[in-house]
Write a protein that holds these residues in place. Structure first.
Motif, PDB file in Angstrom:
ATOM      1  N   GLU A 141     -24.466 -22.258 -39.231  1.00  0.00           N
ATOM      2  CA  GLU A 141     -26.733 -22.388 -39.395  1.00  0.00           C
ATOM      3  C   GLU A 141     -27.046 -22.440 -40.759  1.00  0.00           C
ATOM      4  OE1 GLU A 141     -28.766 -22.790 -36.527  1.00  0.00           O
ATOM      5  OE2 GLU A 141     -27.357 -22.970 -36.080  1.00  0.00           O
ATOM      6  N   LEU A 142     -26.397 -21.893 -41.625  1.00  0.00           N
ATOM      7  CA  LEU A 142     -27.818 -21.738 -42.820  1.00  0.00           C
ATOM      8  C   LEU A 142     -27.624 -23.027 -43.072  1.00  0.00           C
ATOM      9  CD1 LEU A 142     -29.033 -20.241 -45.102  1.00  0.00           C
ATOM     10  CD2 LEU A 142     -26.735 -19.679 -46.178  1.00  0.00           C
ATOM     11  N   SER A 143     -26.004 -23.428 -43.346  1.00  0.00           N
ATOM     12  CA  SER A 143     -26.223 -25.336 -44.029  1.00  0.00           C
ATOM     13  C   SER A 143     -26.464 -26.224 -43.144  1.00  0.00           C
ATOM     14  CB  SER A 143     -24.563 -25.442 -43.752  1.00  0.00           C
ATOM     15  OG  SER A 143     -23.572 -25.893 -42.295  1.00  0.00           O
ATOM     16  N   ARG A 144     -27.178 -26.080 -41.923  1.00  0.00           N
ATOM     17  CA  ARG A 144     -27.194 -27.185 -40.981  1.00  0.00           C
ATOM     18  C   ARG A 144     -29.181 -26.649 -41.536  1.00  0.00           C
ATOM     19  NH1 ARG A 144     -26.312 -24.837 -36.554  1.00  0.00           N
ATOM     20  NH2 ARG A 144     -24.925 -26.662 -36.010  1.00  0.00           N
ATOM     21  N   ALA A 145     -29.417 -26.196 -42.281  1.00  0.00           N
ATOM     22  CA  ALA A 145     -30.805 -26.152 -42.526  1.00  0.00           C
ATOM     23  C   ALA A 145     -31.197 -26.774 -43.788  1.00  0.00           C
ATOM     24  CB  ALA A 145     -31.340 -24.879 -43.594  1.00  0.00           C
ATOM     25  N   ALA A 146     -29.919 -27.601 -44.350  1.00  0.00           N
ATOM     26  CA  ALA A 146     -29.856 -28.753 -44.816  1.00  0.00           C
ATOM     27  C   ALA A 146     -29.268 -30.116 -44.371  1.00  0.00           C
ATOM     28  CB  ALA A 146     -29.139 -28.509 -46.127  1.00  0.00           C
ATOM     29  N   THR A 147     -28.165 -30.248 -43.554  1.00  0.00           N
ATOM     30  CA  THR A 147     -27.615 -31.055 -43.171  1.00  0.00           C
ATOM     31  C   THR A 147     -28.779 -31.693 -42.089  1.00  0.00           C
ATOM     32  OG1 THR A 147     -27.153 -29.703 -41.625  1.00  0.00           O
ATOM     33  CG2 THR A 147     -25.558 -30.262 -43.448  1.00  0.00           C
ATOM     34  N   ILE A 148     -29.428 -30.983 -41.441  1.00  0.00           N
ATOM     35  CA  ILE A 148     -30.510 -31.373 -39.981  1.00  0.00           C
ATOM     36  C   ILE A 148     -31.189 -32.459 -40.741  1.00  0.00           C
ATOM     37  CG2 ILE A 148     -32.201 -29.921 -40.774  1.00  0.00           C
ATOM     38  CD1 ILE A 148     -32.819 -29.613 -37.656  1.00  0.00           C
ATOM     39  N   LEU A 149     -31.491 -32.609 -42.119  1.00  0.00           N
ATOM     40  CA  LEU A 149     -32.662 -33.817 -42.536  1.00  0.00           C
ATOM     41  C   LEU A 149     -31.746 -35.042 -42.071  1.00  0.00           C
ATOM     42  CD1 LEU A 149     -33.448 -32.468 -46.022  1.00  0.00           C
ATOM     43  CD2 LEU A 149     -35.131 -33.355 -43.896  1.00  0.00           C
ATOM     44  N   PHE A 150     -30.301 -34.470 -42.181  1.00  0.00           N
ATOM     45  CA  PHE A 150     -29.680 -36.405 -41.709  1.00  0.00           C
ATOM     46  C   PHE A 150     -29.469 -37.132 -40.453  1.00  0.00           C
ATOM     47  CE2 PHE A 150     -29.288 -34.754 -46.070  1.00  0.00           C
ATOM     48  CZ  PHE A 150     -29.299 -35.320 -46.746  1.00  0.00           C
ATOM     49  N   THR A 151     -29.903 -35.475 -39.575  1.00  0.00           N
ATOM     50  CA  THR A 151     -28.686 -35.719 -38.435  1.00  0.00           C
ATOM     51  C   THR A 151     -30.059 -35.631 -37.201  1.00  0.00           C
ATOM     52  OG1 THR A 151     -29.208 -33.346 -37.784  1.00  0.00           O
ATOM     53  CG2 THR A 151     -26.718 -34.285 -38.636  1.00  0.00           C
ATOM     54  N   ASN A 152     -31.247 -35.876 -37.407  1.00  0.00           N
ATOM     55  CA  ASN A 152     -32.302 -36.349 -36.957  1.00  0.00           C
ATOM     56  C   ASN A 152     -33.596 -35.895 -37.113  1.00  0.00           C
ATOM     57  OD1 ASN A 152     -34.952 -34.768 -35.223  1.00  0.00           O
ATOM     58  ND2 ASN A 152     -34.179 -33.223 -34.810  1.00  0.00           N
ATOM     59  N   ARG A 153     -33.196 -37.886 -37.310  1.00  0.00           N
ATOM     60  CA  ARG A 153     -34.453 -38.786 -37.800  1.00  0.00           C
ATOM     61  C   ARG A 153     -36.115 -38.248 -37.760  1.00  0.00           C
ATOM     62  NH1 ARG A 153     -36.645 -43.728 -35.531  1.00  0.00           N
ATOM     63  NH2 ARG A 153     -37.960 -42.102 -34.070  1.00  0.00           N
ATOM     64  N   ASP A 154     -36.174 -37.587 -36.675  1.00  0.00           N
ATOM     65  CA  ASP A 154     -37.741 -36.990 -36.561  1.00  0.00           C
ATOM     66  C   ASP A 154     -37.819 -35.793 -37.567  1.00  0.00           C
ATOM     67  OD1 ASP A 154     -38.616 -39.117 -34.968  1.00  0.00           O
ATOM     68  OD2 ASP A 154     -37.989 -38.406 -32.939  1.00  0.00           O
ATOM     69  N   ILE A 155     -36.944 -35.113 -37.706  1.00  0.00           N
ATOM     70  CA  ILE A 155     -37.520 -34.246 -39.072  1.00  0.00           C
ATOM     71  C   ILE A 155     -37.307 -34.661 -39.973  1.00  0.00           C
ATOM     72  CG2 ILE A 155     -35.928 -32.376 -39.931  1.00  0.00           C
ATOM     73  CD1 ILE A 155     -36.929 -31.040 -37.043  1.00  0.00           C
TER      74      ILE A 155
ATOM     75  N   ASN B   2     -25.148 -11.713 -33.730  1.00  0.00           N
ATOM     76  CA  ASN B   2     -24.279 -10.883 -33.122  1.00  0.00           C
ATOM     77  C   ASN B   2     -22.513 -12.286 -33.216  1.00  0.00           C
ATOM     78  OD1 ASN B   2     -25.037  -8.272 -33.189  1.00  0.00           O
ATOM     79  ND2 ASN B   2     -25.399  -8.651 -31.240  1.00  0.00           N
ATOM     80  N   LEU B   3     -23.690 -13.167 -33.999  1.00  0.00           N
ATOM     81  CA  LEU B   3     -22.444 -14.343 -34.654  1.00  0.00           C
ATOM     82  C   LEU B   3     -21.473 -14.091 -35.190  1.00  0.00           C
ATOM     83  CD1 LEU B   3     -24.904 -17.973 -34.423  1.00  0.00           C
ATOM     84  CD2 LEU B   3     -23.712 -17.115 -32.679  1.00  0.00           C
ATOM     85  N   PRO B   4     -20.253 -15.018 -35.204  1.00  0.00           N
ATOM     86  CA  PRO B   4     -19.209 -14.311 -36.498  1.00  0.00           C
ATOM     87  C   PRO B   4     -20.067 -15.360 -37.722  1.00  0.00           C
ATOM     88  CG  PRO B   4     -18.465 -15.518 -33.953  1.00  0.00           C
ATOM     89  CD  PRO B   4     -19.679 -15.159 -34.127  1.00  0.00           C
ATOM     90  N   MET B   5     -19.338 -14.766 -39.228  1.00  0.00           N
ATOM     91  CA  MET B   5     -19.328 -14.821 -40.100  1.00  0.00           C
ATOM     92  C   MET B   5     -19.953 -16.306 -40.461  1.00  0.00           C
ATOM     93  SD  MET B   5     -20.993 -14.141 -42.540  1.00  0.00           S
ATOM     94  CE  MET B   5     -21.421 -13.018 -42.860  1.00  0.00           C
ATOM     95  N   LYS B   6     -18.482 -16.913 -39.683  1.00  0.00           N
ATOM     96  CA  LYS B   6     -18.421 -18.911 -39.847  1.00  0.00           C
ATOM     97  C   LYS B   6     -19.388 -19.126 -39.293  1.00  0.00           C
ATOM     98  CE  LYS B   6     -14.642 -22.295 -39.319  1.00  0.00           C
ATOM     99  NZ  LYS B   6     -13.507 -22.321 -38.607  1.00  0.00           N
ATOM    100  N   GLU B   7     -19.919 -18.735 -38.531  1.00  0.00           N
ATOM    101  CA  GLU B   7     -20.710 -19.329 -37.416  1.00  0.00           C
ATOM    102  C   GLU B   7     -22.433 -19.315 -38.041  1.00  0.00           C
ATOM    103  OE1 GLU B   7     -21.447 -19.095 -32.857  1.00  0.00           O
ATOM    104  OE2 GLU B   7     -19.132 -18.756 -32.600  1.00  0.00           O
ATOM    105  N   LYS B   8     -22.252 -17.783 -39.009  1.00  0.00           N
ATOM    106  CA  LYS B   8     -23.480 -17.965 -38.844  1.00  0.00           C
ATOM    107  C   LYS B   8     -23.897 -19.174 -40.718  1.00  0.00           C
ATOM    108  CE  LYS B   8     -24.968 -13.244 -37.826  1.00  0.00           C
ATOM    109  NZ  LYS B   8     -24.594 -11.332 -38.450  1.00  0.00           N
TER     110      LYS B   8
END
Length: 426
Positions: A212-226, A203-209
């Protein structure tokens, strides 16, 4: 209580979900052995046939990357339902308007869109496992997941068409796939509809969804272990995808094996993975995920890759000897099974994004394995490709010393017990 809920690491309340994966992937895999030739038999060039699969592969990689987050945002059940319906509709259109009318643009369109379907179905189920199972049970459960995947696409999906094509032809076999996929989809829908999953992001607002979808790309650069885990998972299946392309050149063209003998050798590899996926999933709970990946996955695959080349080269046209490296490869490639559990553990607050990166890594392995082969073959032949894969497995082993992964409880207890026993001995 857990002994009643799990059977060798298989969560019993999700049993029919695992069976659904096997049935669904059987139907999805029917075409693997002959669709390329079928397209050229219709009058299209090999290059046009290859392009159909290239578009499909790109779409599948895109869907695999997004599936973890999508399942988290709309629930795994809805994501699986979308993937199931999309597969049925697009396959029917591909058969009727693409292949049926021999319309190349429509073949590209409908088969390409269908490429979005199977990752959305199977990887959403994986996301369900991440959400509903205790962390220390996840590696064993994903072992069963990959075992069912192998049963479907590697065993039933490969062998059944050899019996149906003589009876109902290639077109009939392709239409028959709809029945299998439908059965798998319906089985999943009925058996999993009441499974309590995490709905905190639904039930998150569309902006937050979208964030979250963009985090599936940015997480590579924000989490070294990932990022390191991503590299390890990419390297995981390089030999699997690469050897399927280069080893027929060695076995058939140079050592005198028939194409049937080579296919039987490769089938043995897939058959072995059915059992080793389950065994390594359970074993990882006791010896530790990363320890297993390091010593049995990375080191085991480095040795197996070299053996797959040098043992047949030494033994010549000897079918029994050729089975040895196939069995070795089937044993050690599955030792990477705990990587499925590693990703969400490294990013516990954004499990969907972490699982999406895992799926992206699997897709990149499928792409990079033949790419590496195509770059090295002209200069260093098959031997050079084998050594390139081997070197990358060693590199992945080094990365396991850098990555920091919390071990499951059972592994921690086992390690402490071993340390205590060692101290007593001293």
């Amino acid at each position: 209580m857990q002994s009643q809920q799990y059977w060798f690491g298989l969560p019993r309340h999700l049993l029919w979900g695992f069976i659904a994966i096997a049935i669904f992937m059987s139907g999805d895999g029917f075409e693997m052995a002959f669709l390329s030739k079928h397209i050229t038999d219709l009058g299209f060039s090999p290059a046009q046939s290859a392009m159909v699969f290239a578009v499909y592969g790109f779409a599948a990689a895109l869907a695999a990357w997004a599936s973890g987050v999508v399942a988290e945002l709309i629930t795994p059940q809805k994501a699986m339902l979308i993937g199931f319906v999309l597969w049925i509709v697009m396959h029917a259109l591909f058969m009727a308007l693409g292949l049926g009318l021999r319309n190349y643009p429509l073949m590209l369109l409908f088969y390409g869109i269908r490429g979005l379907a199977y990752p959305l179905f199977i990887y959403s189920f994986m996301m369900m496992l991440v959400q509903v199972l205790p962390r220390e049970k996840l590696a064993a459960a994903t072992g069963w997941f990959w075992a069912m995947y192998s049963v479907g696409i590697g065993v039933v999906g490969s062998y059944l068409p050899s019996f149906t094509i003589p009876m109902i032809g290639e077109t009939g076999t392709l239409w028959m796939a709809i029945g299998w996929v439908a059965l798998g989809g319906i089985t999943a829908f009925i058996s999993l509809r009441t499974v309590p999953v995490d709905r905190s992001r639904v039930n998150l607002p569309m902006k937050e969804k979208m964030a979250e979808l963009s985090r599936a790309a940015t997480i590579l650069f924000t989490n070294r272990d990932i990022f390191y885990a991503c590299l390890i998972r990419i390297i995981n299946t390089l030999s699997l995808f690469g050897f399927a392309i280069i080893m027929p050149l060695l076995f058939v063209d140079r050592l005198g094996f028939t194409i049937s003998e080579w296919l039987q050798i490769w089938a043995v590899f897939f058959f072995v993975t059915i059992f080793t996926n389950i065994i390594w999933g359970i074993t990882g709970e006791y010896i530790g995920w990363i320890r297993q990946v390091r010593w049995f996955g990375c080191l085991g695959m480095a040795v197996s890759s070299l053996t797959f080349y040098y043992l047949p080269l030494w033994a010549g046209h000897n079918f029994a000897m050729a089975l040895i490296p196939a069995v070795m490869l089937g044993i050690f490639v599955a030792a990477f099974v705990p990587m499925t559990a590693v990703f969400p553990t490294l990013e516990p607050h954004h499990k969907g994004a972490a699982v999406s990166i895992y799926n992206l890594s699997a897709g990149m392995s499928n792409f990079l394995a033949p790419a590496i082969a195509s770059l090295i073959l002209p200069f260093f032949d098959i031997e050079g490709v084998v050594w390139a894969y081997t070197g990358l497995y060693v590199f992945a082993g080094v990365l396991t010393f850098i990555i920091n992964v919390p071990q499951p409880k059972r592994a921690s207890k086992a390690a402490k017990a071993a340390d205590a026993y060692a101290e007593q001995r001293i």
